[in-house]
Motif scaffolding. Sequence first.
Motif, mmCIF file in Angstrom:
data_model
loop_
_atom_site.group_PDB
_atom_site.id
_atom_site.type_symbol
_atom_site.label_atom_id
_atom_site.label_comp_id
_atom_site.label_asym_id
_atom_site.label_seq_id
_atom_site.Cartn_x
_atom_site.Cartn_y
_atom_site.Cartn_z
ATOM 1 N N ASN A 184 0.814 -1.224 0.000
ATOM 2 C CA ASN A 184 0.000 0.000 0.000
ATOM 3 C C ASN A 184 0.847 1.274 0.000
ATOM 4 O OD1 ASN A 184 -2.393 -1.415 -0.069
ATOM 5 N ND2 ASN A 184 -2.688 -1.392 2.161
ATOM 6 N N ASP A 185 1.995 1.235 0.663
ATOM 7 C CA ASP A 185 2.849 2.428 0.723
ATOM 8 C C ASP A 185 3.431 2.785 -0.643
ATOM 9 O OD1 ASP A 185 2.406 2.571 3.442
ATOM 10 O OD2 ASP A 185 4.200 1.424 3.957
ATOM 11 N N ALA A 201 -7.801 -6.701 -11.718
ATOM 12 C CA ALA A 201 -6.549 -6.546 -10.977
ATOM 13 C C ALA A 201 -6.739 -5.618 -9.772
ATOM 14 C CB ALA A 201 -5.471 -5.991 -11.901
ATOM 15 N N LEU A 202 -7.473 -4.535 -9.946
ATOM 16 C CA LEU A 202 -7.721 -3.613 -8.835
ATOM 17 C C LEU A 202 -8.496 -4.296 -7.712
ATOM 18 C CD1 LEU A 202 -8.659 -0.388 -10.843
ATOM 19 C CD2 LEU A 202 -6.573 -0.780 -9.520
ATOM 20 N N GLN A 203 -9.444 -5.131 -8.068
ATOM 21 C CA GLN A 203 -10.218 -5.862 -7.056
ATOM 22 C C GLN A 203 -9.337 -6.844 -6.280
ATOM 23 O OE1 GLN A 203 -13.408 -7.561 -9.352
ATOM 24 N NE2 GLN A 203 -14.620 -5.674 -9.352
ATOM 25 N N LYS A 220 -8.721 -2.934 3.614
ATOM 26 C CA LYS A 220 -9.589 -1.756 3.484
ATOM 27 C C LYS A 220 -8.801 -0.493 3.128
ATOM 28 C CE LYS A 220 -13.209 -3.387 6.630
ATOM 29 N NZ LYS A 220 -13.975 -3.103 7.880
ATOM 30 N N ALA A 221 -7.587 -0.396 3.600
ATOM 31 C CA ALA A 221 -6.791 0.803 3.309
ATOM 32 C C ALA A 221 -6.504 0.937 1.816
ATOM 33 C CB ALA A 221 -5.486 0.763 4.095
ATOM 34 N N THR A 222 -6.525 -0.165 1.103
ATOM 35 C CA THR A 222 -6.233 -0.131 -0.330
ATOM 36 C C THR A 222 -7.320 0.601 -1.098
ATOM 37 O OG1 THR A 222 -5.170 -2.283 -0.055
ATOM 38 C CG2 THR A 222 -5.592 -1.566 -2.298
ATOM 39 N N VAL A 223 -8.562 0.518 -0.622
ATOM 40 C CA VAL A 223 -9.680 1.154 -1.328
ATOM 41 C C VAL A 223 -9.486 2.659 -1.392
ATOM 42 C CG1 VAL A 223 -12.187 1.446 -1.395
ATOM 43 C CG2 VAL A 223 -11.211 -0.700 -0.562
ATOM 44 N N ALA A 224 -9.101 3.265 -0.279
ATOM 45 C CA ALA A 224 -8.904 4.716 -0.251
ATOM 46 C C ALA A 224 -7.767 5.134 -1.182
ATOM 47 C CB ALA A 224 -8.610 5.162 1.179
ATOM 48 N N ILE A 225 -6.728 4.325 -1.252
ATOM 49 C CA ILE A 225 -5.597 4.639 -2.127
ATOM 50 C C ILE A 225 -6.021 4.553 -3.595
ATOM 51 C CG2 ILE A 225 -3.273 3.952 -2.806
ATOM 52 C CD1 ILE A 225 -2.926 2.800 0.023
ATOM 53 N N ILE A 226 -6.792 3.524 -3.931
ATOM 54 C CA ILE A 226 -7.245 3.364 -5.318
ATOM 55 C C ILE A 226 -8.176 4.496 -5.711
ATOM 56 C CG2 ILE A 226 -8.565 1.906 -6.886
ATOM 57 C CD1 ILE A 226 -7.542 -0.526 -5.376
#
Length: 228
Positions: free
Chosen positions: A176-177, A202-204, A212-218
């Motif tokens: 994520n970073d 791929a995004l999913q 969950k943190a990945t959703v905000a980044i995407i």
Amino acid sequence: SNVLKMSFSTQIKPKTAIQKSKAAPLSCSPEAASKPQPKPSYKLKPKTIDPFGAHTRPTSAFAAIYANGGIPCRLMHGSVKHRLQWECPPETVPFDPLLVTLAEGLRETKHPYTLVSKEGFKELLMVEGATEKTIPLLPRLVRALKAALAHSDDEVFGRGLDALVQLSAVVGPSLNDHLKCLLTNLSRRLMHKKFREKVTDALQKLEQYGGKATVAIIKCKIPTYCSI
């Protein structure tokens, strides 16, 4: 009458000879005849040396490492499917710098480098203890994957996208970073119809492995993304 015909023929023969001499082309010297004449198109399209030809293009870094035995695996050609044969068990191979080298090789467009880099990267991430060995290499791996995702060749982009998903499955939220700098190229390809489904999938998977943190980044880079 015969006398008239003979006199008439003697009068026109010199004239005919003169006409033939006028119509005949000028004789060329033997040297000029043997010299090839350039085609009319020569001046419009002269021969030039291709600076990007195979004989002038330098060997890529990955190809040089592969030729010098720096990658401990070789491609085995099968009747149906090709596979890699490792010179030693993959779990005994140091990830640094081999995994980074294989990631950089994803940008190759020639056989066998394309298959070696793709399968080698995949198989190395499948060994036991791959997570602990891969996480310290993430900054360098992300740079290599970013270059593959930005490549104009569709097959190179596809290999980079597959490698990104494989990497996410191994390192999980640790990616994520570094994810934000990779999403720009994914957003660009998402606008093309032929890549939309694959990029969305791929995004999913990135969300699935990253949490969950990945959703905000995407959503920061791709606002239209719908969370699973």
